[in-house]
Design a protein around this motif. Structure first.
Motif, PDB file in Angstrom:
ATOM      1  N   PHE A 213      11.031  -5.092  -8.523  1.00 27.54           N
ATOM      2  CA  PHE A 213       9.766  -4.763  -9.178  1.00 27.54           C
ATOM      3  C   PHE A 213       9.772  -3.318  -9.672  1.00 27.54           C
ATOM      4  N   LEU A 214       9.046  -3.113 -10.792  1.00 26.26           N
ATOM      5  CA  LEU A 214       8.672  -1.782 -11.244  1.00 26.26           C
ATOM      6  C   LEU A 214       7.185  -1.621 -10.932  1.00 26.26           C
ATOM      7  N   VAL A 215       6.850  -0.621 -10.136  1.00 27.38           N
ATOM      8  CA  VAL A 215       5.468  -0.430  -9.683  1.00 27.38           C
ATOM      9  C   VAL A 215       4.654   0.212 -10.797  1.00 27.38           C
ATOM     10  N   GLN A 216       3.480  -0.377 -11.104  1.00 28.44           N
ATOM     11  CA  GLN A 216       2.639   0.124 -12.199  1.00 28.44           C
ATOM     12  C   GLN A 216       1.447   0.923 -11.677  1.00 28.44           C
ATOM     13  N   GLN A 217       0.429   0.231 -11.166  1.00 25.77           N
ATOM     14  CA  GLN A 217      -0.789   0.932 -10.750  1.00 25.77           C
ATOM     15  C   GLN A 217      -1.627   0.037  -9.844  1.00 25.77           C
TER      16      GLN A 217
ATOM     17  N   TYR B 219      -2.870  -5.649   0.772  1.00 24.84           N
ATOM     18  CA  TYR B 219      -2.731  -5.836   2.211  1.00 24.84           C
ATOM     19  C   TYR B 219      -1.394  -6.473   2.582  1.00 24.84           C
ATOM     20  N   MET B 220      -0.579  -6.760   1.588  1.00 25.20           N
ATOM     21  CA  MET B 220       0.694  -7.454   1.820  1.00 25.20           C
ATOM     22  C   MET B 220       1.603  -6.681   2.770  1.00 25.20           C
ATOM     23  N   GLU B 221       1.982  -7.325   3.857  1.00 26.51           N
ATOM     24  CA  GLU B 221       2.957  -6.755   4.783  1.00 26.51           C
ATOM     25  C   GLU B 221       4.312  -7.368   4.472  1.00 26.51           C
ATOM     26  N   GLY B 222       5.099  -6.607   3.763  1.00 26.26           N
ATOM     27  CA  GLY B 222       6.420  -7.100   3.386  1.00 26.26           C
ATOM     28  C   GLY B 222       7.463  -6.078   3.759  1.00 26.26           C
ATOM     29  N   GLY B 223       8.310  -5.774   2.827  1.00 22.55           N
ATOM     30  CA  GLY B 223       9.332  -4.764   3.032  1.00 22.55           C
ATOM     31  C   GLY B 223      10.021  -4.497   1.710  1.00 22.55           C
ATOM     32  N   PHE B 224      10.164  -3.231   1.351  1.00 22.92           N
ATOM     33  CA  PHE B 224      10.783  -2.867   0.079  1.00 22.92           C
ATOM     34  C   PHE B 224      11.720  -1.687   0.289  1.00 22.92           C
ATOM     35  N   VAL B 225      12.784  -1.636  -0.480  1.00 14.39           N
ATOM     36  CA  VAL B 225      13.672  -0.485  -0.463  1.00 14.39           C
ATOM     37  C   VAL B 225      13.808   0.022  -1.902  1.00 14.39           C
ATOM     38  N   GLU B 226      13.827   1.338  -2.055  1.00 17.18           N
ATOM     39  CA  GLU B 226      13.853   1.968  -3.373  1.00 17.18           C
ATOM     40  C   GLU B 226      15.234   1.847  -4.012  1.00 17.18           C
ATOM     41  N   VAL B 227      15.257   1.659  -5.327  1.00 12.76           N
ATOM     42  CA  VAL B 227      16.504   1.690  -6.109  1.00 12.76           C
ATOM     43  C   VAL B 227      16.555   3.036  -6.823  1.00 12.76           C
ATOM     44  N   ILE B 228      17.598   3.832  -6.523  1.00 15.85           N
ATOM     45  CA  ILE B 228      17.715   5.179  -7.082  1.00 15.85           C
ATOM     46  C   ILE B 228      18.561   5.144  -8.362  1.00 15.85           C
ATOM     47  N   HIS B 229      17.980   5.630  -9.459  1.00 20.61           N
ATOM     48  CA  HIS B 229      18.730   5.769 -10.716  1.00 20.61           C
ATOM     49  C   HIS B 229      19.069   7.230 -11.004  1.00 20.61           C
ATOM     50  N   ASP B 230      18.396   8.124 -10.298  1.00 21.26           N
ATOM     51  CA  ASP B 230      18.536   9.567 -10.516  1.00 21.26           C
ATOM     52  C   ASP B 230      19.779  10.079  -9.781  1.00 21.26           C
TER      53      ASP B 230
ATOM     54  N   TYR C  21       0.831  -1.205   0.000  1.00 16.63           N
ATOM     55  CA  TYR C  21       0.000   0.000   0.000  1.00 16.63           C
ATOM     56  C   TYR C  21       0.872   1.265   0.000  1.00 16.63           C
ATOM     57  N   ASP C  22       2.004   1.241   0.724  1.00 13.89           N
ATOM     58  CA  ASP C  22       2.918   2.391   0.734  1.00 13.89           C
ATOM     59  C   ASP C  22       3.538   2.615  -0.640  1.00 13.89           C
ATOM     60  N   LEU C  23       3.734   1.548  -1.403  1.00 12.43           N
ATOM     61  CA  LEU C  23       4.244   1.695  -2.774  1.00 12.43           C
ATOM     62  C   LEU C  23       3.241   2.449  -3.639  1.00 12.43           C
ATOM     63  N   GLU C  24       1.962   2.153  -3.452  1.00 16.88           N
ATOM     64  CA  GLU C  24       0.919   2.830  -4.218  1.00 16.88           C
ATOM     65  C   GLU C  24       0.889   4.325  -3.884  1.00 16.88           C
ATOM     66  N   ILE C  25       1.049   4.663  -2.610  1.00 18.53           N
ATOM     67  CA  ILE C  25       1.049   6.070  -2.191  1.00 18.53           C
ATOM     68  C   ILE C  25       2.255   6.802  -2.786  1.00 18.53           C
ATOM     69  N   ALA C  26       3.413   6.125  -2.845  1.00 21.03           N
ATOM     70  CA  ALA C  26       4.655   6.788  -3.255  1.00 21.03           C
ATOM     71  C   ALA C  26       4.827   6.900  -4.767  1.00 21.03           C
ATOM     72  N   ARG C  27       4.143   6.077  -5.537  1.00 20.90           N
ATOM     73  CA  ARG C  27       4.369   6.101  -6.981  1.00 20.90           C
ATOM     74  C   ARG C  27       3.918   7.432  -7.583  1.00 20.90           C
ATOM     75  N   SER C  28       4.564   7.847  -8.665  1.00 18.81           N
ATOM     76  CA  SER C  28       4.240   9.126  -9.308  1.00 18.81           C
ATOM     77  C   SER C  28       4.295   8.967 -10.815  1.00 18.81           C
ATOM     78  N   GLU C  29       3.717   9.951 -11.504  1.00 17.29           N
ATOM     79  CA  GLU C  29       3.723   9.932 -12.967  1.00 17.29           C
ATOM     80  C   GLU C  29       5.081  10.349 -13.515  1.00 17.29           C
ATOM     81  N   LYS C  30       5.882  11.038 -12.695  1.00 19.86           N
ATOM     82  CA  LYS C  30       7.160  11.585 -13.149  1.00 19.86           C
ATOM     83  C   LYS C  30       8.168  10.489 -13.475  1.00 19.86           C
TER      84      LYS C  30
ATOM     85  N   GLN D  34       9.086   5.971 -12.829  1.00 16.97           N
ATOM     86  CA  GLN D  34       8.610   4.677 -12.370  1.00 16.97           C
ATOM     87  C   GLN D  34       9.365   4.266 -11.115  1.00 16.97           C
ATOM     88  N   LEU D  35       8.618   3.808 -10.126  1.00 17.28           N
ATOM     89  CA  LEU D  35       9.202   3.414  -8.846  1.00 17.28           C
ATOM     90  C   LEU D  35       9.799   2.017  -8.970  1.00 17.28           C
ATOM     91  N   HIS D  36      11.112   1.916  -8.680  1.00 22.69           N
ATOM     92  CA  HIS D  36      11.855   0.660  -8.756  1.00 22.69           C
ATOM     93  C   HIS D  36      12.243   0.256  -7.336  1.00 22.69           C
TER      94      HIS D  36
END
Length: 562
Positions: A389-393, A429-440, A353-362, A364-366
């Motif tokens: 993963f690449l987060v879509q929608q 509802y998945m309770e997992g854990g993810f860390v962002e990969v920065i390409h910028d 759910y936090d991935l969905e909140i953080a994703r943006s159109e600018k 793609q969240l990796h």
């Protein structure tokens, strides 16, 4: 008629300040005024003082280790900065009129100054009836059509209804239960009615117990708080503020009606200055009581120094916190004029759910999974540590549940494989854990980050601000920009050498000045220096609490099907 100083304070209506007092009798040391630990401890008979305010200096607490209905025993002295968070226990003694509430309870412009009461009986107004037991929130006291009244509101069916209650309104009014938690300082400033007891219950403590603590080990009971006040006063031939503790054994007489109150200096707080009209600026003032603090400009604002106050305004700041693994992280307010640059740091996400909140159109969240998750449905993907993963929608998907098809919210992603991509669905509802990969790898100014990205946002200073002598942000291992806030400021400079100007916060700086009838040499302020303000833990939580009042929290993540 003469009263003890303590009795005078309890009978005083704050709205009648300032008051002029004559000392009738008391204890003496050499000279008229003798100072001990920063407080006046001796006043001569006949001394004339002008009381401009008073505040709680410390608290005497009676300890009850079970609950508020038990017997209170030992008494301890607590400073206002004593750590911990507390819940206020509602006072069971009724108030007999609105006037009594207005006289004894702090009612002010902030949320702390909005006490809530209920009436034991219905109150009929011109337009509607306030039902007994209905929560009434008091917001301010003012004169309405020649009659002093309290502005109030009630909430019915998610709709706010505003009205006024005259101070003459009688009845049986009880304090409502308060589910908020407060620091001891907040309770002292806003939640202790005059001439009444205040019982509080320890909600949580922010420090480990040690032998120097006045409270028992593992204490989780109640405290009954009795305030010791500090009177702030001006004396006839002194330019500073004197502080007198309310438990000083002196008797006083109110002689306001037969004394020229204008013959004293008029101390003004920064709030008083901010309430003046914009046309009155710029102005010259002399500092009567300066703030504490070693960082600029606070170390320049010493007692007796003359300053120019150019203007008042609202300014934007970004509230940021150090990213540390321990609890010693510091908090800062960063102005938009900060000239340093930042590089992005990876964000962490505890749920899909936090991935969905953080994703943006600018962009793609990796992300990379840091925790495994086994899906209870074959239609949804099971995650292993290290999966990328690449987060879509966000979308809905059918799953088979107890032999029947059911729609659930899912997050559509692309799993990154060695040489291809695989479309997968993660349960929201998945309770997992993810860390962002920065390409910028780009370096950003603060204003660019606020414009292009959603906060919270993780960064590290890559180029420090060279206009600041010591850039405290550059030493931080990482920073999280939490939210953008708007606050009140005054622009000031030294009157004797106006080579640079500073922004000083109105509501976080304890400082008293008096205005001088001097002309300002130049109405154009000199260059404004950038100041990164470090805020205390209490100030940080207060800022977050104020800002969050205006924000609607995101909906809770969907629950796992049972």
């Amino acid at each position: 008629m003469a009263f003890s100083l303590e009795k005078f304070i309890h009978s005083l209506d704050l709205r009648t300040l300032p008051r002029v007092l004559q000392i009738q009798s008391g204890i003496y040391c050499q000279g008229s005024v003798y100072e001990m630990f920063g407080n006046e401890c001796s006043l001569s008979t006949g001394e004339i003082i002008k009381v401009i305010g008073f505040k709680i200096n410390k608290l005497i607490a009676s300890i009850c280790e079970n609950n508020e209905g038990s017997q209170f025993s030992a008494k301890v002295e607590l400073p206002l900065n004593f750590p911990g968070l507390y819940k206020v226990v509602a006072d069971k003694t009724p108030y007999v009129s609105i006037e009594e509430i207005a006289r004894k309870v702090s009612i002010g412009p902030t949320r702390f100054g909005h006490p809530c009461f209920y009436s034991a009986k219905d109150i009929k107004l011109a337009n509607f009836t306030i039902k007994h037991g209905e929560q009434i929130t008091f917001t301010s006291v003012e004169e309405v059509n020649g009659t002093m009244a309290v502005n109030c509101f009630i909430v019915r069916n998610n709709q706010c209804h505003s009205f006024t209650l005259p101070l003459l309104q009688e009845g049986e009014f009880y304090e409502c239960e308060d589910d908020q938690i407060y620091t001891l300082k907040e309770i002292a400033e806003w939640k202790i009615p005059k001439c009444r007891k205040r019982i509080v219950k320890l909600s949580s403590t922010s420090h480990m117990w040690d032998s120097s603590s006045p409270l028992p080990k593992n204490f989780d009971g109640c405290l009954i708080l009795v305030p010791v006040y500090e009177v702030q006063a001006v004396m006839k031939f002194r330019k500073d503020i004197v502080h007198i503790l309310s438990d000083l054994d002196v008797e006083v007489k109110d002689v306001t009606d037969c004394y020229d109150i204008g013959s004293f200096l008029q101390p003004l707080s920064l709030e008083d200055i901010f309430e003046r009209t914009s046309k009155e600026f710029p102005m010259v003032a002399e500092i009567m009581e300066g703030p504490s603090g070693s960082q600029k400009p606070y170390n320049l604002l010493s007692t007796g120094k003359e300053i120019v106050i150019y203007k008042k305004y609202q300014a934007a700041r970004v509230l940021a916190s150090e990213m540390r693994s321990d609890s010693s992280n510091r908090h800062f307010l960063i102005p938009m004029s900060y000239k340093g640059k930042f590089k992005r740091r990876p964000r962490e996400f505890p749920t899909a759910y936090d991935l969905e909140i953080a994703r943006s159109e600018k962009e793609q969240l990796h992300v990379v999974a840091t925790k495994a998750f086994v899906s209870p449905h074959k239609e949804l993907f099971s995650v292993s540590v290290g999966d990328q993963f690449l987060v879509q929608q966000c979308q809905t998907s059918e799953v088979l549940y107890e032999g029947r098809k059911k729609l659930v919210d899912v997050l559509a992603c692309e799993q990154i494989l060695n040489d291809s991509y695989k479309k997968v669905l993660l349960p929201m509802y998945m309770e997992g854990g993810f860390v962002e990969v920065i390409h910028d790898k780009k370096q950003y100014y603060l204003s660019e980050i606020c414009k292009e990205f959603h906060l919270p946002f993780n960064v590290k200073v890559s180029v420090r601000d060279l206009s600041i002598e010591e850039d405290v942000l550059a030493a931080a291992p990482g920073l999280q920009f939490e939210e953008e806030i708007t606050d009140s400021y005054l622009l000031i400079s030294s009157a004797s050498s106006p080579v640079e100007s500073w922004e000083i916060p109105v509501y976080r700086l304890n400082m008293l000045v008096h205005l001088l009838s001097k002309d300002v040499q130049t109405v154009v302020p000199p260059v404004t220096r950038t100041t990164v303000e470090e805020v205390s833990k209490e100030e940080y939580y207060m800022l977050r609490r104020y800002e969050n009042l205006t924000l609607h929290p995101p909906p809770r993540p969907p629950k796992k099907p049972t």
